[in-house]
Scaffold this motif. Sequence first.
Motif, PDB file in Angstrom:
ATOM      1  N   LYS A 198       0.803  -1.220   0.000  1.00 28.74           N
ATOM      2  CA  LYS A 198       0.000   0.000   0.000  1.00 28.74           C
ATOM      3  C   LYS A 198       0.838   1.274   0.000  1.00 28.74           C
ATOM      4  CE  LYS A 198      -3.993  -2.078   2.354  1.00 28.74           C
ATOM      5  NZ  LYS A 198      -4.934  -1.984   3.500  1.00 28.74           N
ATOM      6  N   LEU A 199       2.008   1.238   0.647  1.00 39.02           N
ATOM      7  CA  LEU A 199       2.811   2.444   0.820  1.00 39.02           C
ATOM      8  C   LEU A 199       4.021   2.508  -0.095  1.00 39.02           C
ATOM      9  CD1 LEU A 199       2.910   2.562   4.733  1.00 39.02           C
ATOM     10  CD2 LEU A 199       1.244   3.641   3.214  1.00 39.02           C
ATOM     11  N   GLY A 200       4.415   1.362  -0.652  1.00 44.48           N
ATOM     12  CA  GLY A 200       5.652   1.295  -1.435  1.00 44.48           C
ATOM     13  C   GLY A 200       6.616   0.336  -0.783  1.00 44.48           C
ATOM     14  N   ARG A 201       7.235  -0.491  -1.584  1.00 46.06           N
ATOM     15  CA  ARG A 201       8.040  -1.588  -1.039  1.00 46.06           C
ATOM     16  C   ARG A 201       9.278  -1.111  -0.299  1.00 46.06           C
ATOM     17  NH1 ARG A 201       6.009  -6.144  -2.072  1.00 46.06           N
ATOM     18  NH2 ARG A 201       7.803  -7.125  -1.091  1.00 46.06           N
ATOM     19  N   ASP A 202       9.760   0.097  -0.592  1.00 42.52           N
ATOM     20  CA  ASP A 202      11.007   0.556   0.019  1.00 42.52           C
ATOM     21  C   ASP A 202      10.789   1.365   1.295  1.00 42.52           C
ATOM     22  OD1 ASP A 202      12.451  -0.625  -2.026  1.00 42.52           O
ATOM     23  OD2 ASP A 202      12.420   1.178  -3.272  1.00 42.52           O
ATOM     24  N   ARG A 203       9.535   1.536   1.716  1.00 43.31           N
ATOM     25  CA  ARG A 203       9.280   2.358   2.907  1.00 43.31           C
ATOM     26  C   ARG A 203       9.783   1.686   4.179  1.00 43.31           C
ATOM     27  NH1 ARG A 203       7.561   7.361   1.054  1.00 43.31           N
ATOM     28  NH2 ARG A 203       6.075   7.035  -0.641  1.00 43.31           N
ATOM     29  N   ILE A 204       9.522   0.393   4.274  1.00 42.85           N
ATOM     30  CA  ILE A 204       9.881  -0.354   5.475  1.00 42.85           C
ATOM     31  C   ILE A 204      10.992  -1.327   5.130  1.00 42.85           C
ATOM     32  CG2 ILE A 204       9.052  -1.882   7.300  1.00 42.85           C
ATOM     33  CD1 ILE A 204       6.253  -0.745   6.815  1.00 42.85           C
ATOM     34  N   GLU A 205      12.093  -1.182   5.810  1.00 44.53           N
ATOM     35  CA  GLU A 205      13.290  -1.972   5.510  1.00 44.53           C
ATOM     36  C   GLU A 205      13.393  -3.171   6.454  1.00 44.53           C
ATOM     37  OE1 GLU A 205      18.177  -1.415   5.545  1.00 44.53           O
ATOM     38  OE2 GLU A 205      16.833   0.315   5.748  1.00 44.53           O
ATOM     39  N   THR A 206      13.747  -4.311   5.893  1.00 44.15           N
ATOM     40  CA  THR A 206      14.013  -5.504   6.696  1.00 44.15           C
ATOM     41  C   THR A 206      15.457  -5.489   7.178  1.00 44.15           C
ATOM     42  OG1 THR A 206      12.410  -6.812   5.438  1.00 44.15           O
ATOM     43  CG2 THR A 206      14.058  -8.022   6.712  1.00 44.15           C
ATOM     44  N   VAL A 207      15.654  -5.654   8.472  1.00 41.09           N
ATOM     45  CA  VAL A 207      16.996  -5.787   9.038  1.00 41.09           C
ATOM     46  C   VAL A 207      17.116  -7.241   9.470  1.00 41.09           C
ATOM     47  CG1 VAL A 207      18.624  -4.999  10.790  1.00 41.09           C
ATOM     48  CG2 VAL A 207      16.957  -3.400   9.810  1.00 41.09           C
ATOM     49  N   ARG A 208      17.791  -8.029   8.669  1.00 47.32           N
ATOM     50  CA  ARG A 208      17.816  -9.477   8.851  1.00 47.32           C
ATOM     51  C   ARG A 208      18.325  -9.857  10.239  1.00 47.32           C
ATOM     52  NH1 ARG A 208      16.608 -12.211   4.414  1.00 47.32           N
ATOM     53  NH2 ARG A 208      16.801 -11.193   2.373  1.00 47.32           N
ATOM     54  N   GLY A 209      17.587 -10.761  10.860  1.00 50.46           N
ATOM     55  CA  GLY A 209      17.950 -11.243  12.179  1.00 50.46           C
ATOM     56  C   GLY A 209      17.450 -10.362  13.304  1.00 50.46           C
ATOM     57  N   PHE A 210      16.846  -9.202  12.974  1.00 57.44           N
ATOM     58  CA  PHE A 210      16.399  -8.291  14.025  1.00 57.44           C
ATOM     59  C   PHE A 210      14.925  -7.916  13.862  1.00 57.44           C
ATOM     60  CE2 PHE A 210      20.977  -7.781  13.852  1.00 57.44           C
ATOM     61  CZ  PHE A 210      21.327  -7.827  15.191  1.00 57.44           C
ATOM     62  N   GLY A 211      14.572  -7.289  12.748  1.00 63.22           N
ATOM     63  CA  GLY A 211      13.190  -6.868  12.580  1.00 63.22           C
ATOM     64  C   GLY A 211      13.040  -5.921  11.408  1.00 63.22           C
ATOM     65  N   TYR A 212      12.283  -4.834  11.642  1.00 69.14           N
ATOM     66  CA  TYR A 212      11.975  -3.881  10.572  1.00 69.14           C
ATOM     67  C   TYR A 212      12.198  -2.456  11.071  1.00 69.14           C
ATOM     68  CZ  TYR A 212       9.416  -7.891   8.648  1.00 69.14           C
ATOM     69  OH  TYR A 212       9.048  -9.131   8.180  1.00 69.14           O
ATOM     70  N   LYS A 213      12.401  -1.547  10.116  1.00 69.90           N
ATOM     71  CA  LYS A 213      12.473  -0.138  10.471  1.00 69.90           C
ATOM     72  C   LYS A 213      11.913   0.696   9.322  1.00 69.90           C
ATOM     73  CE  LYS A 213      17.209   0.761   8.802  1.00 69.90           C
ATOM     74  NZ  LYS A 213      18.559   1.241   9.203  1.00 69.90           N
ATOM     75  N   LEU A 214      11.365   1.853   9.678  1.00 66.28           N
ATOM     76  CA  LEU A 214      10.852   2.796   8.697  1.00 66.28           C
ATOM     77  C   LEU A 214      12.001   3.674   8.236  1.00 66.28           C
ATOM     78  CD1 LEU A 214       8.283   4.040   7.321  1.00 66.28           C
ATOM     79  CD2 LEU A 214       8.244   5.665   9.214  1.00 66.28           C
ATOM     80  N   ARG A 215      12.180   3.789   6.917  1.00 66.50           N
ATOM     81  CA  ARG A 215      13.239   4.647   6.404  1.00 66.50           C
ATOM     82  C   ARG A 215      12.927   6.111   6.752  1.00 66.50           C
ATOM     83  NH1 ARG A 215      16.636   2.139   2.798  1.00 66.50           N
ATOM     84  NH2 ARG A 215      15.926   0.143   1.954  1.00 66.50           N
ATOM     85  N   ARG A 216      13.958   6.839   7.147  1.00 64.89           N
ATOM     86  CA  ARG A 216      13.768   8.228   7.556  1.00 64.89           C
ATOM     87  C   ARG A 216      13.332   9.071   6.357  1.00 64.89           C
ATOM     88  NH1 ARG A 216      15.682   9.577  12.519  1.00 64.89           N
ATOM     89  NH2 ARG A 216      16.998   8.044  13.566  1.00 64.89           N
TER      90      ARG A 216
END
Length: 216
Positions: A198-216
């Motif tokens: 819905k927002l765009g595939r690059d908005r939320i980044e996967t950090v492997r082994g940890f979780g997710y983060k929103l790109r600034r």
Amino acid sequence: MRRAFTVALERYGYEMTAAADGLTGLELFRDGGFDLLVLDVMLPGLDGIGLCRRVRETSLVPVLMMSARGDGLDVVAGLEAGADDYVVKPVDTFVLVARIRSLLRRATYPPLPGPAPAAPAAEVLAFGDLVIDTAGMEVSVAGAPVALTPTELKVLLEFAARPGVVLERHTLLRDVWDYGWDGDSRVVDLCVQRLRRKLGRDRIETVRGFGYKLRR
């Protein structure tokens, strides 16, 4: 089982409407007035997954999916269809009520998470062309409104409160789904996938082994 759950939930003060098959459930839903749907995957006529897809065409009402298999494809298919959470049969009434209460709390659109700021919190957050109106609970991308379910919006607010900070899956399970124990992280992964669509595939980044983060 349908009758048993109807009686049990009525004892908790909920006003229930039950349907024996998916097509009847769809007709009842179209009549309106429901705050939450509990859908069994194994429904005759139109199964719960198909019913959930039809509901999501026109509504963001919270959906709790009920499956007989906790690790089967039904769970993933239900979440991909737009369900907010799921329980596995046989399910204790106390667990079912807890999941329902959690979904209904989420649907009230709680305030932006995190510690209270010294100054009034900003009502509009912008991350590039992604704009979040935290007062009006509205989201837009490049000026176009984006319809999010209460769960999707709550997850996005968690990310927006801490842009650039990695949020672990168990943290999101605790803060969004109200799991006081280790829940199934698939609900997080599938919700993030829906947000990306819905927002765009690059908005939320996967950090492997940890979780997710929103790109600034």
